[in-house]
Scaffold this motif. Structure first.
Motif, PDB file in Angstrom:
ATOM      1  N   GLU A 241      -2.749   0.722 -48.235  1.00  0.00           N
ATOM      2  CA  GLU A 241      -3.562  -0.475 -48.010  1.00  0.00           C
ATOM      3  C   GLU A 241      -2.685  -1.668 -47.680  1.00  0.00           C
ATOM      4  O   GLU A 241      -1.458  -1.659 -47.884  1.00  0.00           O
ATOM      5  CB  GLU A 241      -4.417  -0.790 -49.236  1.00  0.00           C
ATOM      6  CG  GLU A 241      -3.620  -1.264 -50.443  1.00  0.00           C
ATOM      7  CD  GLU A 241      -4.522  -1.682 -51.593  1.00  0.00           C
ATOM      8  OE1 GLU A 241      -5.717  -1.371 -51.550  1.00  0.00           O
ATOM      9  OE2 GLU A 241      -4.004  -2.314 -52.522  1.00  0.00           O
ATOM     10  N   TYR A 283      -7.929  -0.724 -46.282  1.00  0.00           N
ATOM     11  CA  TYR A 283      -7.270   0.573 -46.280  1.00  0.00           C
ATOM     12  C   TYR A 283      -6.465   0.757 -44.996  1.00  0.00           C
ATOM     13  O   TYR A 283      -6.833   0.272 -43.921  1.00  0.00           O
ATOM     14  CB  TYR A 283      -8.295   1.706 -46.397  1.00  0.00           C
ATOM     15  CG  TYR A 283      -8.938   1.812 -47.747  1.00  0.00           C
ATOM     16  CD1 TYR A 283      -8.162   1.932 -48.891  1.00  0.00           C
ATOM     17  CD2 TYR A 283     -10.331   1.818 -47.880  1.00  0.00           C
ATOM     18  CE1 TYR A 283      -8.753   2.037 -50.141  1.00  0.00           C
ATOM     19  CE2 TYR A 283     -10.932   1.923 -49.116  1.00  0.00           C
ATOM     20  CZ  TYR A 283     -10.132   2.025 -50.248  1.00  0.00           C
ATOM     21  OH  TYR A 283     -10.721   2.126 -51.482  1.00  0.00           O
ATOM     22  N   ARG A 364      -6.340   0.953 -56.475  1.00  0.00           N
ATOM     23  CA  ARG A 364      -7.714   0.799 -56.021  1.00  0.00           C
ATOM     24  C   ARG A 364      -8.377  -0.367 -56.748  1.00  0.00           C
ATOM     25  O   ARG A 364      -8.207  -0.545 -57.943  1.00  0.00           O
ATOM     26  CB  ARG A 364      -8.506   2.082 -56.273  1.00  0.00           C
ATOM     27  CG  ARG A 364      -8.015   3.258 -55.452  1.00  0.00           C
ATOM     28  CD  ARG A 364      -8.880   4.475 -55.674  1.00  0.00           C
ATOM     29  NE  ARG A 364      -8.367   5.621 -54.945  1.00  0.00           N
ATOM     30  CZ  ARG A 364      -8.641   5.884 -53.683  1.00  0.00           C
ATOM     31  NH1 ARG A 364      -9.419   5.064 -53.006  1.00  0.00           N
ATOM     32  NH2 ARG A 364      -8.143   6.951 -53.088  1.00  0.00           N
ATOM     33  N   CYS A 371     -12.449  -4.490 -51.473  1.00  0.00           N
ATOM     34  CA  CYS A 371     -11.685  -3.665 -50.544  1.00  0.00           C
ATOM     35  C   CYS A 371     -12.574  -3.320 -49.370  1.00  0.00           C
ATOM     36  O   CYS A 371     -13.663  -2.787 -49.554  1.00  0.00           O
ATOM     37  CB  CYS A 371     -11.194  -2.399 -51.238  1.00  0.00           C
ATOM     38  SG  CYS A 371     -10.053  -1.443 -50.215  1.00  0.00           S
ATOM     39  N   LYS A 373     -13.186  -1.681 -45.420  1.00  0.00           N
ATOM     40  CA  LYS A 373     -12.738  -0.770 -44.373  1.00  0.00           C
ATOM     41  C   LYS A 373     -13.684  -0.931 -43.193  1.00  0.00           C
ATOM     42  O   LYS A 373     -14.656  -0.210 -43.060  1.00  0.00           O
ATOM     43  CB  LYS A 373     -12.752   0.675 -44.895  1.00  0.00           C
ATOM     44  CG  LYS A 373     -12.168   1.663 -43.887  1.00  0.00           C
ATOM     45  CD  LYS A 373     -12.144   3.067 -44.466  1.00  0.00           C
ATOM     46  CE  LYS A 373     -11.561   4.051 -43.487  1.00  0.00           C
ATOM     47  NZ  LYS A 373     -11.538   5.423 -43.995  1.00  0.00           N
TER      48      LYS A 373
END
Length: 374
Positions: A241, A283, A364, A371, A373
């Motif tokens: 990441e 990510y 994580r 987070c 993506k």
């Protein structure tokens, strides 16, 4: 005052091409013509008008050449006085004195602006050398991250540019800074140096990336004037990441299976305007490349005012080329899009993990919304 007024007019109406080579001839020709007219009985202004020759010369010529024109004007004045039979009159003496004083002032002004130009050239060379020492092109591998970065200053003759970047390997991972200082002058160089210096100092001892941005803002506050600011992106690479804090700067581009902008949900103001930055985590998969850039790339416009098609062109440039070739290709694409050399500074930093490890459970986020993506 007359010397400076004529000098300003002459500098504004002259160019650096054929006119620059013809200035000595023009100054001498004007002096000769006025001398001939002064020798005519119908010419009322007398020999004092010959001071125009040295005034024209001092605006763009050095002291030695200006003195030569002034000496010629004095000689021509004596010749014109002899031809008209007025050398023994009080009026001629006064006019000759005016010409002598005006010529002396013209020589002094020529010496002054020549010295100022030399001092400016030396200061410009020092400023450029200083910036080159601060912003060196780089191609390095740190902590499993390949980084290739460089900048180009678009303003012809400018001593410094407003863009900056740096990368360091810290206990918290590889950290990168890219930013844009408002302005192009020596103050911009001072703020650039202060920003990079503060980043180097704080990046090693500040665990949180958002906290690092807050600390940078506080460190820069004494260096900034009321209307100054620094747009910046801070990035931190971890296994699988990249963590990003964006303070008013263009969003990085991730190139992999897709080309996407890594944008914050809520924009934060630049450094110097007391931002409250937030950390965003994205990510990374094998083969992903991240492009960090300044707005000279994204806001480059063609003749119709259309912005550079960032997503399409970055994807093409970064598809198969090496990092160095990719950046060269992007610069060429901008020039093709605008139809001329870029009119704004451009800094680029291309980052690519050389080995990919899946993020650990500790890496994580506890909050999935933190987070992204895209």
């Amino acid at each position: 005052m007359a010397v400076r007024a004529v000098g300003r007019w002459w500098r504004k109406t002259s160019t650096r091409s054929r006119r620059s080579r013809g200035r000595p001839v023009l100054a001498l020709g004007v002096s000769g013509l006025l001398a001939v007219l002064s020798g005519l009985g119908s010419w009322r202004l007398g020999v004092a008008v010959l001071v125009i020759g040295p005034l024209l010369a001092c605006a763009r010529m050095d002291a030695r050449r200006t003195a030569a024109v002034a000496a010629l004007a004095l000689s021509l004045a004596l010749g014109a006085g002899a031809a008209s039979g007025s050398m023994v009159t009080p009026g001629f003496g006064i006019e000759f004195l005016v010409l002598l004083v005006g010529g002396t002032m013209a020589v002094r002004d020529a010496a002054r602006h020549t010295a100022d130009a030399a001092a400016l050239a030396r200061a410009t060379d020092v400023a450029r050398a200083s910036q080159n020492a601060i912003l060196r092109p780089m191609s390095v591998e740190l902590g499993g991250i390949e980084v290739c970065a460089r900048h180009r200053c678009a303003v012809q003759g400018a001593s410094v540019c407003g863009d900056l970047y740096d990368v360091v390997h810290t206990p918290y991972g590889v950290r990168l800074l890219i930013g844009d200082v408002r302005g192009h002058d020596l103050d911009a160089l001072r703020v650039t140096a202060a920003t990079i210096g503060a980043f180097k100092d704080l990046a090693y001892f500040t665990p949180g990336l958002a906290d690092l941005a807050t600390a940078l803002d506080a460190r820069l506050a004494p260096e900034l004037e009321a209307e100054d600011f620094v747009t910046a992106v801070l990035a931190e690479f971890a296994p699988g990441e990249v963590r990003i804090v964006n303070c008013g700067h263009p969003a990085p581009v991730r190139v992999g299976k897709e080309v996407t902008l890594l944008e914050p949900r809520e924009p934060a103001p630049p450094l110097g305007l007391h931002p409250k930055p937030q950390l965003y985590r994205f990510y990374l998969t094998s083969g992903d490349r991240l492009l960090f850039y300044t707005d000279g790339l994204s806001e480059a416009r063609d003749a119709n005012g259309a912005d550079f098609p960032l997503i399409e062109r970055v994807g093409d440039a970064l598809a198969v080329l090496s990092s160095s070739e990719a950046l060269d290709t992007l610069y060429a694409m901008v020039a093709t899009h605008t139809g001329r050399a870029p009119t704004d500074d451009i800094a680029l930093a291309l980052c690519q993990p050389t080995s990919m490890v899946a993020p650990s459970s500790a890496a994580r986020p506890s909050n999935p919304a933190a987070c992204r993506k895209p």
